[in-house]
Write a protein that holds these residues in place. Structure first.
Motif, PDB file in Angstrom:
ATOM      1  N   ALA A 115     -12.540  -8.926  13.827  1.00  0.00           N
ATOM      2  CA  ALA A 115     -11.685 -10.092  14.072  1.00  0.00           C
ATOM      3  C   ALA A 115     -10.225  -9.662  14.000  1.00  0.00           C
ATOM      4  N   ALA A 116      -9.443 -10.110  14.975  1.00  0.00           N
ATOM      5  CA  ALA A 116      -8.018  -9.758  14.984  1.00  0.00           C
ATOM      6  C   ALA A 116      -7.321 -10.367  13.771  1.00  0.00           C
TER       7      ALA A 116
ATOM      8  N   GLU B  30      -7.665   3.099  12.050  1.00  0.00           N
ATOM      9  CA  GLU B  30      -7.273   2.994  13.445  1.00  0.00           C
ATOM     10  C   GLU B  30      -8.158   1.972  14.153  1.00  0.00           C
ATOM     11  N   ALA B  31      -7.581   1.309  15.128  1.00  0.00           N
ATOM     12  CA  ALA B  31      -8.299   0.333  15.953  1.00  0.00           C
ATOM     13  C   ALA B  31      -8.333   0.861  17.381  1.00  0.00           C
ATOM     14  N   LYS B  32      -9.526   0.791  18.009  1.00  0.00           N
ATOM     15  CA  LYS B  32      -9.687   1.324  19.361  1.00  0.00           C
ATOM     16  C   LYS B  32     -10.174   0.249  20.329  1.00  0.00           C
ATOM     17  N   SER B  33      -9.886   0.481  21.607  1.00  0.00           N
ATOM     18  CA  SER B  33     -10.363  -0.408  22.663  1.00  0.00           C
ATOM     19  C   SER B  33     -11.760   0.035  23.110  1.00  0.00           C
ATOM     20  N   LYS B  34     -12.342  -0.676  24.062  1.00  0.00           N
ATOM     21  CA  LYS B  34     -13.678  -0.333  24.542  1.00  0.00           C
ATOM     22  C   LYS B  34     -13.730   1.056  25.164  1.00  0.00           C
TER      23      LYS B  34
ATOM     24  N   PRO C  70      -5.315  -5.595  16.495  1.00  0.00           N
ATOM     25  CA  PRO C  70      -4.883  -6.394  17.651  1.00  0.00           C
ATOM     26  C   PRO C  70      -6.066  -7.084  18.326  1.00  0.00           C
ATOM     27  N   ALA C  71      -5.768  -8.144  19.042  1.00  0.00           N
ATOM     28  CA  ALA C  71      -6.817  -8.842  19.785  1.00  0.00           C
ATOM     29  C   ALA C  71      -7.401  -7.899  20.824  1.00  0.00           C
ATOM     30  N   GLY C  72      -8.690  -7.977  21.008  1.00  0.00           N
ATOM     31  CA  GLY C  72      -9.346  -7.134  22.004  1.00  0.00           C
ATOM     32  C   GLY C  72      -9.823  -5.796  21.476  1.00  0.00           C
ATOM     33  N   ALA C  73      -9.589  -5.520  20.202  1.00  0.00           N
ATOM     34  CA  ALA C  73     -10.063  -4.258  19.635  1.00  0.00           C
ATOM     35  C   ALA C  73     -11.587  -4.254  19.603  1.00  0.00           C
ATOM     36  N   ALA C  74     -12.179  -3.149  20.034  1.00  0.00           N
ATOM     37  CA  ALA C  74     -13.637  -3.038  20.064  1.00  0.00           C
ATOM     38  C   ALA C  74     -14.198  -2.377  18.814  1.00  0.00           C
ATOM     39  N   GLU C  75     -13.346  -1.626  18.120  1.00  0.00           N
ATOM     40  CA  GLU C  75     -13.812  -0.919  16.924  1.00  0.00           C
ATOM     41  C   GLU C  75     -12.654  -0.688  15.963  1.00  0.00           C
TER      42      GLU C  75
END
Length: 227
Positions: free
Chosen positions: A166-167, A182-186, A210-215
């Motif tokens: 959750a962001a 760390e936060a990663k995208s898809k 951030p919003a949209g983070a996948a992991e």
């Protein structure tokens, strides 16, 4: 006659010496060292049924096998309270003392209560990290006064990797300065990471997902709660 007697005596002496030599040879072999003991027979595998009440299942999940029906959830002496029966319902395996399963839940409550008395954040972090197991049902039925701690824990999560986080901004519940995240995208791109500067002992470490983070992945951070 005298010669024959001497010859006979000599022959007997030689035979006696030969026998003595054989005996000594046998003794030498015996004295070479003690015989190696035979390995003990393999012990039979322990029967799970012999484990007794201490083999109560993890209270995080109800057992998959046969369980005692609610009508048989009775202690050896006295009776269970209504909230205790609700906690035990569907949770006690057959041939297991319900009181032993109940004790597991009560000990979970006691652990949360002791920690929360000193530090509620630490109590919530111990649940979020998985260090304290079975807290959800134990608190719900056996110590509902600790519901605020449970609510806080359910909004957080433990150290390691978490999919679809959750962001928001979270704070690490740790006393070490080696916590990193760390936060990663898809597609695996790093969206955010930290800390930006090496923290000093006692510094508060926060992470903004951030919003949209996948992991979201962290190391040496113990647990995260909303900031």
């Amino acid at each position: 006659m005298h010669v024959r007697s001497a010859a006979t005596a000599a022959l007997l002496l030689v035979s006696a010496l030969a026998l003595t030599g054989c005996s000594s040879s046998g003794d030498t072999k015996a004295d070479a060292g003690p015989a190696k003991p035979k390995p003990p027979a393999a012990s039979p595998a322990p029967d799970p049924a012999d484990a007794g009440p201490s083999a109560a299942p993890d209270p995080n999940a109800k057992p998959a096998g046969p369980v005692l029906p609610d009508a048989k959830l009775t202690p050896k002496t006295g009776s269970f309270k209504e909230n205790e029966k609700k906690y035990l319902s569907g949770r006690v395996p057959e041939k297991t003392d319900p009181a032993a399963v109940l004790q597991t839940g009560q000990e979970t409550c006691q652990r949360v209560e002791r920690t929360a008395k000193r530090d509620k954040d630490a109590a919530a972090a111990s649940i979020a990290s998985g260090e304290v197991t079975g807290a959800r049902d134990a608190i719900t039925f056996l110590c509902p006064d600790q519901k605020p701690v449970l609510d806080a824990a359910q909004k957080g999560f433990g150290d390691g990797s978490r999919a679809n986080p959750a962001a928001g901004t979270y704070r690490a519940l740790t006393q070490t300065a080696t916590c990193t995240w760390e936060a990663k995208s898809k597609d695996g791109a790093v969206l955010a990471s930290g800390p930006e500067a090496p923290p000093k002992p006692g510094d508060r470490i926060t992470a903004t997902i951030p919003a949209g983070a996948a992991e979201f992945t962290s190391t040496n951070c113990y647990a995260w709660l909303p900031a």
